[in-house]
Design a protein around this motif. Structure first.
Motif, PDB file in Angstrom:
ATOM      1  N   GLN A   1       0.920  -1.052  -0.023  1.00 45.17           N
ATOM      2  CA  GLN A   1       0.103   0.148   0.223  1.00 45.17           C
ATOM      3  C   GLN A   1       0.713   1.242  -0.065  1.00 45.17           C
ATOM      4  N   ALA A   2       0.625   2.101  -1.195  1.00 46.23           N
ATOM      5  CA  ALA A   2       1.402   3.191  -1.111  1.00 46.23           C
ATOM      6  C   ALA A   2       0.422   4.286  -0.692  1.00 46.23           C
ATOM      7  N   PRO A   3       0.983   5.489  -0.326  1.00 45.34           N
ATOM      8  CA  PRO A   3       0.449   6.633   0.213  1.00 45.34           C
ATOM      9  C   PRO A   3      -0.636   7.071  -0.378  1.00 45.34           C
ATOM     10  N   GLY A   4      -1.856   7.102  -0.194  1.00 45.87           N
ATOM     11  CA  GLY A   4      -3.174   7.540  -0.906  1.00 45.87           C
ATOM     12  C   GLY A   4      -3.738   6.508  -1.851  1.00 45.87           C
ATOM     13  N   LYS A   5      -3.121   5.274  -1.848  1.00 44.29           N
ATOM     14  CA  LYS A   5      -3.562   4.376  -2.813  1.00 44.29           C
ATOM     15  C   LYS A   5      -4.140   3.219  -1.835  1.00 44.29           C
ATOM     16  N   GLU A   6      -4.910   2.445  -2.598  1.00 45.45           N
ATOM     17  CA  GLU A   6      -5.666   0.965  -2.167  1.00 45.45           C
ATOM     18  C   GLU A   6      -4.415   0.030  -1.977  1.00 45.45           C
ATOM     19  N   ARG A   7      -4.517  -0.887  -0.880  1.00 44.10           N
ATOM     20  CA  ARG A   7      -3.727  -2.047  -0.884  1.00 44.10           C
ATOM     21  C   ARG A   7      -4.030  -2.865  -2.140  1.00 44.10           C
ATOM     22  N   GLU A   8      -2.719  -3.211  -2.803  1.00 46.15           N
ATOM     23  CA  GLU A   8      -2.913  -3.975  -4.130  1.00 46.15           C
ATOM     24  C   GLU A   8      -2.269  -5.339  -3.658  1.00 46.15           C
ATOM     25  N   PHE A   9      -2.595  -6.351  -4.352  1.00 46.84           N
ATOM     26  CA  PHE A   9      -1.952  -7.777  -4.537  1.00 46.84           C
ATOM     27  C   PHE A   9      -0.573  -7.544  -5.050  1.00 46.84           C
ATOM     28  N   VAL A  10       0.295  -8.236  -4.501  1.00 51.03           N
ATOM     29  CA  VAL A  10       1.714  -8.345  -4.993  1.00 51.03           C
ATOM     30  C   VAL A  10       1.896  -9.725  -5.543  1.00 51.03           C
ATOM     31  N   ALA A  11       1.901 -10.867  -4.573  1.00 47.34           N
ATOM     32  CA  ALA A  11       2.211 -12.349  -4.830  1.00 47.34           C
ATOM     33  C   ALA A  11       1.504 -13.120  -4.114  1.00 47.34           C
ATOM     34  N   ALA A  12       1.286 -14.358  -4.254  1.00 48.81           N
ATOM     35  CA  ALA A  12       0.643 -15.340  -3.379  1.00 48.81           C
ATOM     36  C   ALA A  12       1.241 -16.846  -3.592  1.00 48.81           C
ATOM     37  N   ILE A  13       1.115 -17.498  -2.435  1.00 44.35           N
ATOM     38  CA  ILE A  13       1.838 -19.024  -2.712  1.00 44.35           C
ATOM     39  C   ILE A  13       0.987 -19.956  -1.806  1.00 44.35           C
TER      40      ILE A  13
END
Length: 123
Positions: free
Chosen positions: A39-51
């Protein structure tokens, strides 16, 4: 009680690398998908990777594909995110999360979260 603690964040120059770690406890790991979000400032939490803990299959966001690698260590109950060729756009707080029985990229479907670790990439 579930505990998830991230570490390994920091300041790095563009093009550099970092490895994030997530120490997890209190889970029956074979039933969980482990994910990394940011999550970057002012942005929504976003998916990066999963296992998927049980069989080790992985999935990545298009923005990190080919640069980031998610892995897990069954013996140590650890999840890692190796980040290479970092860009200023990768600057964010990175979170480790666990989803019970779901193979998912949606933050709302993750049941447990760590406190996050800051990654800052300078240009």
């Amino acid at each position: 009680q579930v505990h998830m603690v991230e570490s390994g964040g920091g300041l790095v120059q563009a093009g550099g690398s970092l490895r994030l770690s997530c120490a997890a406890s209190g889970l029956s790991f074979s039933y969980y998908t482990m994910g990394w979000f940011r999550q970057a400032p002012g942005k929504e939490r976003e998916f990066v990777a999963a296992i998927r803990w049980s069989i080790g299959n992985t999935i990545y966001a298009d923005s990190v594909k080919g640069r980031f690698t998610i892995s897990r260590d069954n013996a140590k109950n650890m999840v890692y995110l190796q980040m290479n060729s970092l860009k200023p756009a990768d600057t964010a707080v990175y979170y480790c999360a666990a989803s019970y029985t779901r193979w998912t990229t949606k933050p709302v479907e993750y049941n447990y979260w760590g406190q996050g670790t800051q990654v800052t990439v300078s240009s």
